[in-house]
Design a protein around this motif. Structure first.
Motif, PDB file in Angstrom:
ATOM      1  N   PHE A  44      12.674  56.795  33.469  1.00  0.00           N
ATOM      2  CA  PHE A  44      13.989  56.289  33.283  1.00  0.00           C
ATOM      3  C   PHE A  44      14.856  56.236  34.361  1.00  0.00           C
ATOM      4  O   PHE A  44      15.573  55.312  34.661  1.00  0.00           O
ATOM      5  CB  PHE A  44      14.739  57.317  32.228  1.00  0.00           C
ATOM      6  CG  PHE A  44      13.744  57.541  30.835  1.00  0.00           C
ATOM      7  CD1 PHE A  44      12.907  56.747  30.603  1.00  0.00           C
ATOM      8  CD2 PHE A  44      14.126  58.655  30.213  1.00  0.00           C
ATOM      9  CE1 PHE A  44      12.368  56.727  29.328  1.00  0.00           C
ATOM     10  CE2 PHE A  44      13.466  58.915  29.006  1.00  0.00           C
ATOM     11  CZ  PHE A  44      12.577  58.062  28.675  1.00  0.00           C
ATOM     12  N   VAL A  75      19.195  48.458  28.480  1.00  0.00           N
ATOM     13  CA  VAL A  75      18.784  48.482  27.051  1.00  0.00           C
ATOM     14  C   VAL A  75      17.367  48.822  26.793  1.00  0.00           C
ATOM     15  O   VAL A  75      17.000  49.280  25.912  1.00  0.00           O
ATOM     16  CB  VAL A  75      18.781  46.726  26.682  1.00  0.00           C
ATOM     17  CG1 VAL A  75      18.107  46.462  25.509  1.00  0.00           C
ATOM     18  CG2 VAL A  75      20.051  46.471  26.829  1.00  0.00           C
ATOM     19  N   LEU A  76      16.375  48.546  28.086  1.00  0.00           N
ATOM     20  CA  LEU A  76      14.983  49.142  27.805  1.00  0.00           C
ATOM     21  C   LEU A  76      14.982  50.597  27.776  1.00  0.00           C
ATOM     22  O   LEU A  76      14.187  51.155  26.726  1.00  0.00           O
ATOM     23  CB  LEU A  76      14.204  48.602  29.060  1.00  0.00           C
ATOM     24  CG  LEU A  76      14.337  46.952  29.193  1.00  0.00           C
ATOM     25  CD1 LEU A  76      13.334  46.704  30.463  1.00  0.00           C
ATOM     26  CD2 LEU A  76      13.506  46.244  28.231  1.00  0.00           C
ATOM     27  N   ILE A  77      15.613  51.380  28.511  1.00  0.00           N
ATOM     28  CA  ILE A  77      15.683  52.676  28.696  1.00  0.00           C
ATOM     29  C   ILE A  77      16.404  53.489  27.494  1.00  0.00           C
ATOM     30  O   ILE A  77      15.701  54.506  26.955  1.00  0.00           O
ATOM     31  CB  ILE A  77      16.274  53.184  29.870  1.00  0.00           C
ATOM     32  CG1 ILE A  77      15.312  52.723  31.180  1.00  0.00           C
ATOM     33  CG2 ILE A  77      16.173  54.820  30.056  1.00  0.00           C
ATOM     34  CD1 ILE A  77      13.896  52.883  31.051  1.00  0.00           C
ATOM     35  N   LEU A  78      17.282  52.670  27.138  1.00  0.00           N
ATOM     36  CA  LEU A  78      18.192  53.378  25.810  1.00  0.00           C
ATOM     37  C   LEU A  78      17.067  53.573  24.598  1.00  0.00           C
ATOM     38  O   LEU A  78      17.124  54.526  24.074  1.00  0.00           O
ATOM     39  CB  LEU A  78      19.208  52.473  25.685  1.00  0.00           C
ATOM     40  CG  LEU A  78      20.024  52.558  24.206  1.00  0.00           C
ATOM     41  CD1 LEU A  78      20.487  53.893  24.336  1.00  0.00           C
ATOM     42  CD2 LEU A  78      20.873  51.438  23.988  1.00  0.00           C
ATOM     43  N   THR A  79      16.502  52.381  24.259  1.00  0.00           N
ATOM     44  CA  THR A  79      15.497  52.349  23.315  1.00  0.00           C
ATOM     45  C   THR A  79      14.186  53.409  23.726  1.00  0.00           C
ATOM     46  O   THR A  79      13.836  54.133  22.952  1.00  0.00           O
ATOM     47  CB  THR A  79      14.949  51.092  22.907  1.00  0.00           C
ATOM     48  OG1 THR A  79      14.308  50.493  23.999  1.00  0.00           O
ATOM     49  CG2 THR A  79      15.997  50.159  22.313  1.00  0.00           C
ATOM     50  N   ALA A  80      13.850  53.392  25.064  1.00  0.00           N
ATOM     51  CA  ALA A  80      12.742  54.247  25.218  1.00  0.00           C
ATOM     52  C   ALA A  80      12.914  55.453  25.083  1.00  0.00           C
ATOM     53  O   ALA A  80      12.007  56.522  24.704  1.00  0.00           O
ATOM     54  CB  ALA A  80      12.365  53.791  26.713  1.00  0.00           C
ATOM     55  N   ILE A  81      14.031  56.290  25.314  1.00  0.00           N
ATOM     56  CA  ILE A  81      14.333  57.459  25.176  1.00  0.00           C
ATOM     57  C   ILE A  81      14.139  57.996  23.705  1.00  0.00           C
ATOM     58  O   ILE A  81      13.633  59.056  23.586  1.00  0.00           O
ATOM     59  CB  ILE A  81      16.037  57.745  25.671  1.00  0.00           C
ATOM     60  CG1 ILE A  81      16.163  57.783  27.001  1.00  0.00           C
ATOM     61  CG2 ILE A  81      16.193  59.349  25.178  1.00  0.00           C
ATOM     62  CD1 ILE A  81      17.449  57.822  27.532  1.00  0.00           C
ATOM     63  N   VAL A  82      14.883  57.165  22.658  1.00  0.00           N
ATOM     64  CA  VAL A  82      14.614  57.527  21.578  1.00  0.00           C
ATOM     65  C   VAL A  82      13.365  57.470  20.990  1.00  0.00           C
ATOM     66  O   VAL A  82      12.750  58.337  20.398  1.00  0.00           O
ATOM     67  CB  VAL A  82      15.522  56.812  20.553  1.00  0.00           C
ATOM     68  CG1 VAL A  82      15.623  57.294  19.132  1.00  0.00           C
ATOM     69  CG2 VAL A  82      16.924  56.678  20.843  1.00  0.00           C
ATOM     70  N   VAL A  83      12.409  56.433  21.324  1.00  0.00           N
ATOM     71  CA  VAL A  83      11.242  56.335  20.929  1.00  0.00           C
ATOM     72  C   VAL A  83      10.419  57.343  21.624  1.00  0.00           C
ATOM     73  O   VAL A  83       9.413  58.000  21.093  1.00  0.00           O
ATOM     74  CB  VAL A  83      10.619  54.944  21.493  1.00  0.00           C
ATOM     75  CG1 VAL A  83       9.107  55.138  21.508  1.00  0.00           C
ATOM     76  CG2 VAL A  83      11.099  53.716  20.679  1.00  0.00           C
TER      77      VAL A  83
END
Lengths: 117, 140, 188
Positions: A44, A75-83
């Motif tokens: 991240f 955008v990419l990391i925002l979703t990656a954190i929750v996933v």
């Protein structure tokens, strides 16, 4: 000076390697998951560091601001954190089930029990 | 946790504020930092704070797991349904321009619905994870 | 060197120290607590690097939910990590050092931190920054990229989260609302 210019990347690599070291060298499954999460956080930091622009601002349209940081890594990391937390939860629940089946979360002891069957 | 008076009072004060803030993050996400993912996790953490202080049983009575299961599926369905709707209206999948009379209005509506779907799924899934982890009886 | 940069360096140094402490610590409860601090620091780093949306998420997820899940796991497993006798400590260290050295070598010629001329900023991002206010009509570019330009991605991610929830419930099951004091007690 070159080291300071690449400081964020060096720290990201350092954190990734510490995470990898925990995964490889420790036998406790919970600790292994902690190492994996650390590796994840380092990625991240790597991505967000790449999105930074000197003198840029948060990518929200504002009067009088012309230079924004790159919104794409955000955008990419925002979703990656929750996933990431969702997949970590799957891993932790597997650990709980392993503990119920074997009575231990140490990898070596699990292997021993497997072999003694 | 029954005897921690300070914790109980503070939690009682904080939980509604956290939930309200989550709703603000959800619906104001187009103008300030925020959106479905952030709002979902903030909402879930507010409920988790309540569950930590007042116990899992009370929380489960207020928000039963069955309802959360339906919610977490319906968020994804809402997202996919918006895509299907644009398809039926004549556009491409998830092409929000077709949702309203002008493209920017369509985009507004589409993003609002999609973020709502994300928020519902994230909040209910995070709560289900918490229920599953803490509700399980002590192992072995 | 600006103040932002100084804070960035300081926070990342803290994170490196915490990472080393996590390696040393055998008390897993302490590891979970340190991890919470680690996430909070990374949220601070994200704020400094203009990623407000990401910082938000990391603060709520990393310092909140994932810590609680880890603690819940610890109450159901062991609190202490057992010292491992059978493992050779030198071999992983060598592997990690070589990998790290190669990665550092690989980063030696990438554009410096914050370079506006870096290749990342030349391709897709300028279009998002310039056209999204008129095409989408909302000020927050992160939201417009997330929900509109990359809507397929986000649909996939949402499905992954849903699937992970289903997987955890399949693994752990879900207790009925009022059963804890009932028939299950005698099996403990």
């Amino acid at each position: 000076m070159r080291f300071l210019q690449l400081y964020n990347y060096e720290i990201a690599i350092f954190l990734a390697m510490v995470g990898l070291y925990i995964v490889v060298s420790r036998g406790n499954l919970v600790k292994k998951i902690a190492g994996l999460s650390m590796f994840q956080t380092s990625v991240f930091i790597l991505y967000i560091s790449m999105g930074v622009v000197d003198g840029g601002s948060v990518p929200i349209l504002t009067e009088g601001v012309t230079r924004y940081s790159n919104p794409l890594p955000h955008v990419l990391i925002l979703t990656a954190i929750v996933v990431g937390v969702a997949t970590t939860a799957v891993a932790l629940s597997l650990v709980i089930r392993i503990n119920e089946a074997y009575g231990t979360v140490e990898e070596d002891e699990v292997h021993q029990q497997d072999e003694s069957f | 946790m029954l005897h921690h008076t300070v914790l109980r009072v503070i939690a009682k004060l904080l939980v509604p504020v956290i939930l309200l803030f989550a709703l603000y993050v959800q619906f104001h996400g187009e103008y300030s930092p925020g959106g479905g993912f952030q709002a979902g996790v903030i909402f879930a953490s507010g409920i988790i704070l309540y569950a930590l202080v007042f116990g899992l049983d009370d929380t489960m009575r207020a928000l039963p797991p069955g309802v959360l299961k339906i919610l977490s599926a319906s968020g994804v369905l809402l997202y996919a349904g918006v895509g299907l709707d644009t398809l039926l209206l004549g556009g491409n999948y998830l092409d929000y321009d077709w949702l309203a009379d002008s493209p920017t209005h369509g985009q507004h509506l589409g993003i609002f619905l999609v973020e709502l779907g994300v928020g519902i799924t994230v909040a209910s899934t995070m709560l289900l994870l918490y229920y599953a982890f803490t509700g399980r009886e002590q192992g072995q | 060197m600006s103040l932002d940069h100084a804070i960035d360096i300081l926070l990342l140094a803290f994170m490196a120290v915490i990472a080393l402490a996590v390696v040393r610590l055998r008390d897993l409860f302490g590891v979970a607590m340190l991890f919470s601090v680690f996430s909070l620091l990374s949220a601070g780093v994200f704020t400094i690097m203009d990623a407000a949306d990401v910082a938000f998420t990391e603060a709520a997820v990393g310092a909140g939910i994932s810590t609680i899940l880890m603690l819940a796991t610890l109450t159901r497993t062991a609190r202490e990590e057992k010292p491992n006798v059978s493992r050779n400590p030198a071999l992983p260290l060598i592997v990690v050092s070589i990998t790290g050295a190669m990665l550092v070598f690989g980063t030696s010629d990438i554009p410096r931190f914050g370079d506006p001329q870096a290749p990342v900023h030349q391709h897709v991002a300028p279009r998002y920054i310039e056209d999204s206010p008129s095409e989408i009509g909302i000020p927050n570019m992160v939201t417009s990229v997330l929900a509109s330009y990359r809507g397929y991605d986000t649909l996939g991610e949402t499905t992954v989260i849903f699937t992970a929830g289903v997987a955890v419930m399949a693994l752990l099951g879900m207790r009925r609302t009022r059963r804890r004091n009932g028939q299950r007690k005698d099996t403990d």
